[in-house]
Design an enzyme around this catalytic site. Structure first.
Site, short mmCIF file in Angstrom:
data_model
loop_
_atom_site.label_atom_id
_atom_site.label_comp_id
_atom_site.label_asym_id
_atom_site.label_seq_id
_atom_site.Cartn_x
_atom_site.Cartn_y
_atom_site.Cartn_z
N ARG B 15 -1.77 20.91 9.87
CA ARG B 15 -1.89 19.43 10.53
C ARG B 15 -0.29 18.75 10.63
NH1 ARG B 15 0.01 14.41 9.67
NH2 ARG B 15 -0.36 14.92 7.42
N ASP B 16 0.20 18.61 9.22
CA ASP B 16 1.65 17.91 9.38
C ASP B 16 2.70 18.88 9.95
OD1 ASP B 16 3.47 16.31 9.04
OD2 ASP B 16 3.13 16.19 6.71
N HIS B 208 2.42 13.78 -1.90
CA HIS B 208 2.71 14.47 -0.48
C HIS B 208 4.20 14.14 -0.17
CE1 HIS B 208 2.08 15.53 4.17
NE2 HIS B 208 3.29 14.76 4.06
N HIS B 210 8.17 15.11 1.05
CA HIS B 210 8.95 15.94 1.95
C HIS B 210 10.27 16.39 1.27
CE1 HIS B 210 6.81 15.63 5.85
NE2 HIS B 210 6.15 14.53 5.03
N CYS B 241 7.95 13.99 10.21
CA CYS B 241 7.18 12.87 10.89
C CYS B 241 7.69 12.83 12.08
CB CYS B 241 7.38 11.72 10.18
SG CYS B 241 6.52 10.18 10.79
N ASN B 250 7.89 19.54 4.60
CA ASN B 250 7.04 19.39 3.32
C ASN B 250 7.66 20.22 2.32
OD1 ASN B 250 4.36 19.10 5.79
ND2 ASN B 250 4.60 17.50 4.18
#
Lengths: 285, 285
Positions: B15-16, B208, B210, B241, B250
């Site tokens: 997803r990310d 979460h 980065h 993002c 990430n």
């Protein structure tokens, strides 16, 4: 949770970084880089090593580098690594005020690095200590492969303690635990530092990490939590070990300082200045 | 010092990670990657997002991806991000058992991301919560820019708390604190998690990060020390993002899992399997 207000960042790029560069960096460039580090507010710089010029030709101008830096402000401590008694002798004649002597916790790595069994290296330390004392030089120790060895794997605590005790017997008051091979993990760092601090009160501990698998700064954080206030790093993340193939570079000074400042810890170091040193280094290499 | 025995690693790469890739990744490749992650022992996978297919075309096949994965073992929880009520509606029709709804602590980032003021997003959360409840879907929340915003800088604690309270009001029992912009530092993570855990007992927290400036794993460590046992990461360190230019990826699942295992924490994840996923991803991209 323990968060100290101040951390001393010891820059090891000129020594640990450059020693891995094959092409000889001209003396004046080395001097220029060390001046730039000092100008960026770094007050502890591992500047050179006195080791065999045949083994590490890059460091063959150690004496000249130090001689050219005699006018640095008094609050900047330059240190020199001495590989053996001969190195200590050369250091003593160089005017340097601080020397670091390294012994590995790993038998195999010590033989690769110093060509001696650990036991013998610890005896040599006593002679180095005596010479440092008579020359009025502050001597500190560094335990290489303190958190693991690529040849021997896990390093049992007693091997680290053995080297620490040899260093104390040689009169050292400050000892760096070095993760030469980039094998440390944050929990191990916390636990080893706590145990050694409890077992050997009065010793000033420093930590030296390589940034293998992104763990470098995490190790720095738990080291700080365990009470360490001296951390070694390298502008631009240069560094490695000539006797460990593919070793990761040191933690980058700019990242370390950024993190420490974000955590509210003073270092006296100017990040932009360090980034400038990194660019200067790129230009040199 | 608190060192838990077990950590849940939630893989957010599908997803990310993928949402930042411009070129459309074919549905069967997405499915193949998620299957490989599950085969590597990952039991929590953020698989897709139900957001505007115009804004994020990469996620336009979310329904098809989930449909193709209906036969995954029951211990693997796939989750879907829902951007708004319409996204929740689509998620409810997809058979997915867990949905995550995001609201930013930063007003500016929330407008960029969801095109709504925070206040309004929190109202929408209630409707999303009601729909999730009636569909029997587990709903969890994620607070974006919880540790800082590139537009607004520092994010005061009360802004995070406001979003947390909105999420609790919407019936969420698990909340991820996301360092969307890579601005967190280890001390801030520790202190924010401790404060929120004390202020809102009973909430399950996840983190979460980065990996900006190498701080990702350091933040993970102090988050764990503060009591968090769910960490999000991305195989190969993919991610970023779309509304933060130059955002770092990430933290890499393989590095996180390596570190956790070294620290004696179980994850159930096989590092070689994750490295295989990273290579598969490289092949796809």
């Amino acid at each position: 949770m323990h968060w100290p207000g101040k951390i001393t960042v010891r820059e090891v790029g000129p020594r640990d970084g450059l020693q891995n560069i094959r092409e000889f960096v001209p003396t004046e460039k080395k001097v220029q880089m060390i001046r730039a580090l000092a100008a960026a507010g770094v007050v502890a710089i591992e500047a050179v090593s006195f080791v065999s010029p045949r083994a590490v030709p890059q460091m063959s101008d150690a004496y000249e580098v130090l001689a050219a830096l005699g006018d640095l402000p008094g609050n900047v401590t330059l240190s020199a690594l001495a590989g053996n008694l001969k190195g200590m002798e050369r250091a003593a004649g160089s005017g340097v005020r601080e020397v670091v002597a390294v012994v590995s916790a790993s038998e195999t790595h010590n033989r690769a690095n110093l060509n001696l069994p650990v036991e013998r290296s610890l005896e040599v330390l006593k002679d180095i200590g005596a010479m440092a004392a008579s020359a009025g030089i502050r001597l500190r120790g560094a335990v290489a492969t303190a958190f693991g060895c690529p040849y021997q794997g896990e390093i049992p605590e007693y091997q680290v303690k053995k080297v620490v005790e040899g260093m104390l017997a040689a009169g050292m008051g400050e000892i760096t635990l070095a993760d030469t091979a980039g094998m440390a993990d944050p929990r191990q760092v916390y636990e080893l530092v706590r145990k050694l601090s409890a077992g050997y009160p009065g010793v000033a501990w420093a930590l030296h990490f390589h940034d293998a698998r992104g763990l470098g700064l995490a190790n720095a954080v738990t080291g700080i939590q365990a009470g360490v206030t001296v951390l070694e790093s390298s502008a631009g993340g240069l560094g490695g070990c000539p006797f460990i193939p593919g070793a990761a570079g040191n933690i980058a000074t700019e990242d370390l300082v950024y993190m420490l400042h974000r955590m509210g810890m003073e270092t006296g170091v100017d990040i932009d200045g360090i980034l400038g040193c990194g660019r200067m280094l790129e230009g040199i290499l």
